[in-house]
Write an enzyme that holds these catalytic residues in place. Structure first.
Site, mmCIF file in Angstrom:
data_model
loop_
_atom_site.group_PDB
_atom_site.id
_atom_site.type_symbol
_atom_site.label_atom_id
_atom_site.label_comp_id
_atom_site.label_asym_id
_atom_site.label_seq_id
_atom_site.Cartn_x
_atom_site.Cartn_y
_atom_site.Cartn_z
ATOM 1 N N PRO A 93 0.812 -1.225 0.000
ATOM 2 C CA PRO A 93 0.000 0.000 0.000
ATOM 3 C C PRO A 93 0.841 1.269 0.000
ATOM 4 C CG PRO A 93 -0.855 -1.578 1.593
ATOM 5 C CD PRO A 93 0.471 -2.117 1.121
ATOM 6 N N GLU A 121 0.310 -9.378 8.031
ATOM 7 C CA GLU A 121 0.300 -7.942 8.332
ATOM 8 C C GLU A 121 1.374 -7.188 7.566
ATOM 9 O OE1 GLU A 121 -1.788 -5.949 10.334
ATOM 10 O OE2 GLU A 121 -2.975 -7.743 9.992
ATOM 11 N N ARG A 159 1.155 -8.353 -22.262
ATOM 12 C CA ARG A 159 0.374 -8.042 -23.458
ATOM 13 C C ARG A 159 1.044 -6.974 -24.321
ATOM 14 N NH1 ARG A 159 -3.066 -3.898 -23.492
ATOM 15 N NH2 ARG A 159 -4.668 -5.085 -24.609
ATOM 16 N N ASP A 174 -5.158 1.436 -26.654
ATOM 17 C CA ASP A 174 -5.581 1.244 -25.270
ATOM 18 C C ASP A 174 -5.693 2.578 -24.544
ATOM 19 O OD1 ASP A 174 -5.590 -1.480 -25.563
ATOM 20 O OD2 ASP A 174 -3.652 -1.799 -24.582
#
Length: 258
Positions: A93, A121, A159, A174
């Site tokens: 995060p 954690e 890709r 894209d």
């Protein structure tokens, strides 16, 4: 491109390599994916890779030593000169959000990466401080482990490699691509021409390539202004928008106010 993954759940990656268009990247060898089971580097009968956090609190923390031993084995297997060592990436995060630009840069590099998939954690910070070069995130939410983030990143990179997509130029249209000035892609339609009373826009049926390109540009601007105005702001900042683009955006803004 060689990609090494340190994970407690290597089996999660197996179906991904066997399904969909990106399997070509693995079948062809364009991506050499090597999975390293972290428990193979744990000591003791139970092969523990985690322990309780100092200071108390819920959950468990992944220990530094098994991760270090796994990384050492990868470095030895890769046999890279010090100056050419692949970066170690942790999905966290705290990481920078993965963007098309970062994915494209990695796809263009032959250096590869070493991905660390955390669990519980988190990871002992001492391992992070000593060995992790980059931290990446999918966004502002928490997953139960880094494997899903790793698979998403692998898909995005694979890709873009030559020979993976059926049409080598398809990724150029894209969303977020430089050919669209970083904007969102336009809406798309296929047969039948009329579905439940809704017709395909006339411009797409005209056969006029210039008119089709102009229509798609306008729709790209429209959806970007509605859903991701920050992308329009960035395109404006880099002077990617033409006077015609600005005139259309002004028209969109006026119509939204009525």
């Amino acid at each position: 491109m060689r990609i090494d993954v340190i994970t407690l759940f290597p089996d999660l990656f197996v179906p991904f390599q066997q399904q969909g268009v990106v399997r070509r990247a693995f079948d062809s060898g364009a991506v050499n994916l090597k999975l390293w089971q972290l428990r193979d580097f744990a000591s003791g009968n139970y092969r523990r890779v985690d322990d309780r956090p100092f200071g108390g609190g819920p959950g468990m923390v992944m220990a530094a030593q098994p991760l270090t031993d796994a990384l050492s084995a990868i470095r030895a297997d890769r046999a890279e000169p010090q100056a050419m060592q692949a970066p170690v990436v942790l999905f966290s995060p705290q990481g920078e959000t993965i963007t098309h630009a970062r994915v494209a840069a990695q796809a263009a590099s032959s250096q590869g990466v070493i991905l660390v998939c955390g669990r519980y954690e988190g990871i002992d910070q001492r391992f992070v401080d000593r060995f992790v070069d980059l931290q990446w995130s999918l966004g502002d939410f928490v997953l139960s482990g880094g494997e899903i983030a790793a698979i998403a990143w692998l898909d995005a990179v694979a890709r873009l490699l030559p020979g993976v997509l059926g049409d080598a130029d398809s990724h150029l249209q894209d969303s977020f691509n430089d050919t669209l000035d970083g904007l969102l892609d336009c809406p798309h339609y296929t047969r039948p021409e009329v579905w439940e009373g809704r017709a395909v826009p006339d411009a797409l049926l005209s056969g006029n390539h210039a008119a089709i390109a102009a229509y798609r540009r306008q729709q790209s601007l429209r959806v970007s202004a509605h859903s991701r105005p920050d992308l329009v702001d960035e395109a404006r900042r880099t002077q990617a928008l033409t006077p015609a683009d600005e005139a259309f955006l002004a028209e969109v803004a006026r119509s939204s106010q009525t």
